[in-house]
Design a protein around this motif. Structure first.
Motif, PDB file in Angstrom:
ATOM      1  N   UNK A  33       0.833  -1.198   0.000  1.00 20.52           N
ATOM      2  CA  UNK A  33       0.000   0.000   0.000  1.00 20.52           C
ATOM      3  C   UNK A  33       0.872   1.254   0.000  1.00 20.52           C
ATOM      4  N   UNK A  34       0.346   2.306  -0.551  1.00 15.10           N
ATOM      5  CA  UNK A  34       1.108   3.555  -0.635  1.00 15.10           C
ATOM      6  C   UNK A  34       1.529   4.077   0.730  1.00 15.10           C
ATOM      7  N   UNK A  35       0.755   3.796   1.758  1.00 14.36           N
ATOM      8  CA  UNK A  35       1.059   4.316   3.088  1.00 14.36           C
ATOM      9  C   UNK A  35       2.000   3.412   3.887  1.00 14.36           C
ATOM     10  N   UNK A  36       2.439   2.297   3.314  1.00 14.01           N
ATOM     11  CA  UNK A  36       3.338   1.382   4.017  1.00 14.01           C
ATOM     12  C   UNK A  36       4.745   1.981   4.154  1.00 14.01           C
ATOM     13  N   UNK A  37       5.443   1.559   5.204  1.00 14.30           N
ATOM     14  CA  UNK A  37       6.853   1.893   5.399  1.00 14.30           C
ATOM     15  C   UNK A  37       7.614   0.581   5.503  1.00 14.30           C
ATOM     16  N   UNK A  38       8.604   0.421   4.642  1.00 15.67           N
ATOM     17  CA  UNK A  38       9.316  -0.850   4.523  1.00 15.67           C
ATOM     18  C   UNK A  38      10.777  -0.681   4.939  1.00 15.67           C
ATOM     19  N   UNK A  39      11.227  -1.560   5.833  1.00 16.20           N
ATOM     20  CA  UNK A  39      12.623  -1.574   6.266  1.00 16.20           C
ATOM     21  C   UNK A  39      13.321  -2.734   5.568  1.00 16.20           C
ATOM     22  N   UNK A  40      14.274  -2.412   4.709  1.00 15.62           N
ATOM     23  CA  UNK A  40      15.005  -3.413   3.942  1.00 15.62           C
ATOM     24  C   UNK A  40      16.431  -3.527   4.471  1.00 15.62           C
ATOM     25  N   UNK A  41      16.865  -4.742   4.725  1.00 13.16           N
ATOM     26  CA  UNK A  41      18.240  -4.950   5.193  1.00 13.16           C
ATOM     27  C   UNK A  41      18.724  -6.337   4.785  1.00 13.16           C
ATOM     28  N   UNK A  42      20.024  -6.448   4.623  1.00 10.75           N
ATOM     29  CA  UNK A  42      20.654  -7.765   4.641  1.00 10.75           C
ATOM     30  C   UNK A  42      20.803  -8.120   6.120  1.00 10.75           C
TER      31      UNK A  42
END
Length: 204
Positions: A33-42
């Motif tokens: 969703x447009x309002x999501x916040x995603x934390x990406x990490x190895x």
């Protein structure tokens, strides 16, 4: 003792909490969703630290949420069965964590306005942290020596695959307005500066 991992499209997945079927569903069915916040990490790049910071920002510094709810509930790992289940049924803005490379993430993300924070850590420290983390769990049948683990890390034959390919893939998104790149080492410097400043202010 648990099996080490299974392979999926060239990526070794830790069987304990990541299943191929869930990864496929994330990529092909999950709607970002447009309002999501995603934390990406190895993995072993400061994920938990970043989750705590983001949660404190969202609560304007009020620690009650992080003190009462574990981080895997506040920011579920979408590639796990439990995390996927929670996120698919959650209403409103979602905080999402994800460890895998770009080609295994939700296709819907790439046409969304969801905000992303990508945290990068020096591969030397990632390697050492990962080696001792897995060595202190019961998830690995036979942990090789650090030297052998180092060789496998360079080839991408470790859980979650190649650090180098992970970085290369996700950094292709860095020009997007909704994609923020952070460095673990910079966060550490800021943290030290804030700690020193606070201590000096207290003494003054």
């Amino acid at each position: 003792m648990m099996p080490d991992y299974s392979w999926f499209e060239g990526i070794p997945l830790p069987d304990m909490w990541v299943q191929k079927e869930i990864v496929e569903d994330v990529r092909n069915k999950f709607v970002v969703k447009d309002e999501d916040l995603i934390i990406l990490t190895y993995p072993k790049s400061g994920t938990n630290w970043l989750i705590e910071i983001v949660c404190l920002i969202q609560t304007k510094g009020d620690p009650k949420w992080i003190q009462s709810v574990p981080n895997w509930e506040r920011s579920p790992w979408i590639e796990t069965k439990s995390g996927y289940t929670v996120l698919t049924s959650k209403e409103g803005p979602r905080l999402i964590s994800f460890h895998l490379p770009i080609h295994l993430f939700a296709k819907s993300f790439f046409s969304s306005k969801a905000k992303v924070i990508y945290l990068i850590r020096n591969p030397r420290d990632v390697l050492v942290s990962g080696y001792f983390f897995w060595g202190n769990t019961n998830l690995v049948k036979n942990l090789e020596s650090l030297g052998i683990y180092f060789e496998r890390f360079l080839k991408g034959n470790v859980r979650y695959g190649s650090w180098f390919e992970h970085i290369h893939g996700w950094l292709s998104m860095r020009e997007r307005d909704n994609f923020l790149v952070l460095y673990y080492e910079d966060m550490k410097k800021v943290s030290i500066c804030l700690t020193v400043t606070t201590q000096l202010g207290t003494r003054a």
